[in-house]
Write a protein that holds these residues in place. Structure first.
Motif, PDB file in Angstrom:
ATOM      1  N   VAL A  64      48.830  46.102  54.810  1.00 18.07           N
ATOM      2  CA  VAL A  64      48.941  47.735  54.819  1.00 18.07           C
ATOM      3  C   VAL A  64      47.768  47.988  55.502  1.00 18.07           C
ATOM      4  O   VAL A  64      46.814  47.542  55.802  1.00 18.07           O
ATOM      5  CB  VAL A  64      48.607  48.051  53.059  1.00 18.07           C
ATOM      6  N   TYR A  65      48.327  49.339  56.212  1.00 15.78           N
ATOM      7  CA  TYR A  65      47.114  49.964  56.984  1.00 15.78           C
ATOM      8  C   TYR A  65      47.129  51.290  56.681  1.00 15.78           C
ATOM      9  O   TYR A  65      47.984  51.983  56.082  1.00 15.78           O
ATOM     10  CB  TYR A  65      47.806  49.799  58.512  1.00 15.78           C
ATOM     11  N   PRO A  66      45.782  51.933  56.709  1.00 15.90           N
ATOM     12  CA  PRO A  66      45.653  53.632  56.416  1.00 15.90           C
ATOM     13  C   PRO A  66      46.907  54.572  57.455  1.00 15.90           C
ATOM     14  O   PRO A  66      46.945  54.124  58.553  1.00 15.90           O
ATOM     15  CB  PRO A  66      44.483  53.938  56.885  1.00 15.90           C
ATOM     16  N   ALA A  67      47.290  55.424  56.737  1.00 17.90           N
ATOM     17  CA  ALA A  67      48.337  56.358  57.404  1.00 17.90           C
ATOM     18  C   ALA A  67      47.189  57.525  57.486  1.00 17.90           C
ATOM     19  O   ALA A  67      47.052  58.230  56.364  1.00 17.90           O
ATOM     20  CB  ALA A  67      49.607  56.831  56.547  1.00 17.90           C
ATOM     21  N   GLY A  75      37.341  54.705  44.427  1.00 13.03           N
ATOM     22  CA  GLY A  75      37.423  53.328  44.702  1.00 13.03           C
ATOM     23  C   GLY A  75      38.595  52.509  44.045  1.00 13.03           C
ATOM     24  O   GLY A  75      38.894  51.429  44.128  1.00 13.03           O
ATOM     25  N   GLU A  76      39.341  53.557  43.114  1.00 12.94           N
ATOM     26  CA  GLU A  76      40.723  53.076  42.504  1.00 12.94           C
ATOM     27  C   GLU A  76      41.814  53.251  43.409  1.00 12.94           C
ATOM     28  O   GLU A  76      41.836  54.264  44.250  1.00 12.94           O
ATOM     29  CB  GLU A  76      40.789  53.807  41.210  1.00 12.94           C
ATOM     30  N   TRP A  77      42.922  52.545  43.151  1.00 13.37           N
ATOM     31  CA  TRP A  77      44.081  52.711  43.811  1.00 13.37           C
ATOM     32  C   TRP A  77      45.241  52.332  42.979  1.00 13.37           C
ATOM     33  O   TRP A  77      45.047  51.692  41.990  1.00 13.37           O
ATOM     34  CB  TRP A  77      44.146  51.841  45.325  1.00 13.37           C
ATOM     35  N   ARG A  78      46.394  52.892  43.510  1.00 16.54           N
ATOM     36  CA  ARG A  78      47.690  52.429  42.738  1.00 16.54           C
ATOM     37  C   ARG A  78      48.815  52.502  43.796  1.00 16.54           C
ATOM     38  O   ARG A  78      48.822  53.336  44.823  1.00 16.54           O
ATOM     39  CB  ARG A  78      47.801  53.400  41.409  1.00 16.54           C
ATOM     40  N   GLU A  79      49.783  51.730  43.538  1.00 19.11           N
ATOM     41  CA  GLU A  79      50.779  51.525  44.410  1.00 19.11           C
ATOM     42  C   GLU A  79      52.002  52.327  43.622  1.00 19.11           C
ATOM     43  O   GLU A  79      52.100  52.649  42.428  1.00 19.11           O
ATOM     44  CB  GLU A  79      51.444  50.060  44.484  1.00 19.11           C
ATOM     45  N   VAL A  80      52.638  53.257  44.627  1.00 23.18           N
ATOM     46  CA  VAL A  80      53.542  54.092  44.204  1.00 23.18           C
ATOM     47  C   VAL A  80      54.798  53.771  44.975  1.00 23.18           C
ATOM     48  O   VAL A  80      55.039  53.270  46.018  1.00 23.18           O
ATOM     49  CB  VAL A  80      53.360  55.523  44.317  1.00 23.18           C
ATOM     50  N   GLU A  81      56.034  54.359  44.831  1.00 26.36           N
ATOM     51  CA  GLU A  81      57.165  54.242  45.413  1.00 26.36           C
ATOM     52  C   GLU A  81      57.067  55.224  46.669  1.00 26.36           C
ATOM     53  O   GLU A  81      56.704  56.332  46.673  1.00 26.36           O
ATOM     54  CB  GLU A  81      58.501  54.602  44.661  1.00 26.36           C
ATOM     55  N   ALA A  82      57.563  54.651  47.736  1.00 28.64           N
ATOM     56  CA  ALA A  82      57.598  55.319  49.002  1.00 28.64           C
ATOM     57  C   ALA A  82      58.608  56.307  49.233  1.00 28.64           C
ATOM     58  O   ALA A  82      59.764  56.083  48.639  1.00 28.64           O
ATOM     59  CB  ALA A  82      57.489  54.351  50.229  1.00 28.64           C
ATOM     60  N   LEU A 129      53.251  51.544  49.556  1.00 30.84           N
ATOM     61  CA  LEU A 129      52.609  52.880  49.600  1.00 30.84           C
ATOM     62  C   LEU A 129      51.537  52.719  48.644  1.00 30.84           C
ATOM     63  O   LEU A 129      51.721  52.656  47.406  1.00 30.84           O
ATOM     64  CB  LEU A 129      53.477  54.036  49.402  1.00 30.84           C
ATOM     65  N   ILE A 130      50.250  52.749  49.042  1.00 28.93           N
ATOM     66  CA  ILE A 130      49.153  52.969  48.224  1.00 28.93           C
ATOM     67  C   ILE A 130      48.479  54.177  48.209  1.00 28.93           C
ATOM     68  O   ILE A 130      48.050  54.499  49.485  1.00 28.93           O
ATOM     69  CB  ILE A 130      48.118  51.743  48.496  1.00 28.93           C
ATOM     70  N   LEU A 131      48.101  54.715  47.201  1.00 32.82           N
ATOM     71  CA  LEU A 131      47.126  55.841  47.050  1.00 32.82           C
ATOM     72  C   LEU A 131      45.785  55.360  46.724  1.00 32.82           C
ATOM     73  O   LEU A 131      45.710  54.737  45.533  1.00 32.82           O
ATOM     74  CB  LEU A 131      47.468  56.672  45.968  1.00 32.82           C
ATOM     75  N   LEU A 162      43.308  58.528  50.379  1.00 32.78           N
ATOM     76  CA  LEU A 162      43.927  57.978  51.666  1.00 32.78           C
ATOM     77  C   LEU A 162      45.233  57.047  51.406  1.00 32.78           C
ATOM     78  O   LEU A 162      45.131  56.451  50.224  1.00 32.78           O
ATOM     79  CB  LEU A 162      42.704  56.831  52.160  1.00 32.78           C
ATOM     80  N   LEU A 163      46.333  57.251  52.292  1.00 29.82           N
ATOM     81  CA  LEU A 163      47.362  56.635  52.002  1.00 29.82           C
ATOM     82  C   LEU A 163      47.449  55.622  52.664  1.00 29.82           C
ATOM     83  O   LEU A 163      47.021  55.402  54.095  1.00 29.82           O
ATOM     84  CB  LEU A 163      48.543  57.554  52.418  1.00 29.82           C
ATOM     85  N   LEU A 164      47.942  54.319  52.204  1.00 34.72           N
ATOM     86  CA  LEU A 164      48.038  52.951  53.246  1.00 34.72           C
ATOM     87  C   LEU A 164      49.478  52.468  52.752  1.00 34.72           C
ATOM     88  O   LEU A 164      50.228  52.445  51.725  1.00 34.72           O
ATOM     89  CB  LEU A 164      46.994  52.158  52.580  1.00 34.72           C
ATOM     90  N   THR A 165      50.126  52.024  53.895  1.00 35.24           N
ATOM     91  CA  THR A 165      51.321  51.494  53.922  1.00 35.24           C
ATOM     92  C   THR A 165      51.551  50.342  54.753  1.00 35.24           C
ATOM     93  O   THR A 165      50.770  50.010  55.664  1.00 35.24           O
ATOM     94  CB  THR A 165      52.303  52.679  54.245  1.00 35.24           C
TER      95      THR A 165
END
Length: 182
Positions: free
Chosen positions: A38-41, A175-182, A4-6, A52-55
């Motif tokens: 990963v794709y946008p949710a 433009g920044e993103w981070r991965e978090v626990e789903a 899961l990417i924010l 925008l969340l991507l998973t």
């Protein structure tokens, strides 16, 4: 384990990885995120900013995007004019749009948030006041928040999705993103 990417989607970026429709290339997610699979949710319009969340997990993607799961999406909207209590009550009760009535929103007037500058900046007009609203909705009709604010007489000038469910864009620059626990 699901990824899961924010992502803090900047203004004027498409919520997809390619742009096949335009003869001159426009900015897409691939300009910022090089994570395979990963794709946008859900999506954000090109002229909207924020979370925008991507998973890589189709079930998680559906759970985030599908209104049946009633996941709150909170937006900060800079609107033209100064909505009175009647306009806020209309947003809270649901607004009739050309594709049907929206579900009730949580709507309140807020102080101007401390956000990153937008490029290009929102057009400023001395003769037309503006203010900020916080709106939380649980559905995702096309350009819904913009159409809702326009329907109550206060067109949106800037729209930032701040939160989806428990996840926020807080701490992420455009433009920044981070991965978090789903």
């Amino acid at each position: 384990m699901a990824r899961l990417i924010l992502f803090n989607k900047p203004y004027d970026v498409l919520s997809q990885f390619t742009d096949a429709k335009s003869p001159s290339p426009r900015a897409t997610l691939s300009d910022f995120i090089a994570v395979p699979g990963v794709y946008p949710a859900g999506r954000l319009d090109r002229d909207s900013e924020g979370l925008l969340l991507l998973t890589d997990d189709g079930r998680l993607q559906a759970r985030i995007a599908d209104p049946r799961f009633k996941m709150d999406k909170r937006y900060l909207a800079q609107v033209e004019g100064e909505p009175d209590e009647a306009a806020l009550a209309a947003l809270r009760g649901g607004v009739v749009l050309n594709d049907g009535k929206t579900r009730p929103a949580r709507a309140e007037r807020i102080e101007a948030p401390d956000l990153w500058p937008r490029d290009p900046p929102v057009r400023f007009r001395k003769t037309v006041p503006d203010c900020w609203l916080s709106l939380a909705i649980r559905e995702g009709k096309n350009r819904q928040v913009r159409r809702m604010t326009a329907a109550v007489g206060h067109p949106t000038l800037r729209l930032v999705r701040w939160q989806v469910g428990e996840w926020t864009v807080d701490g992420l620059a455009p433009g920044e993103w981070r991965e978090v626990e789903a």
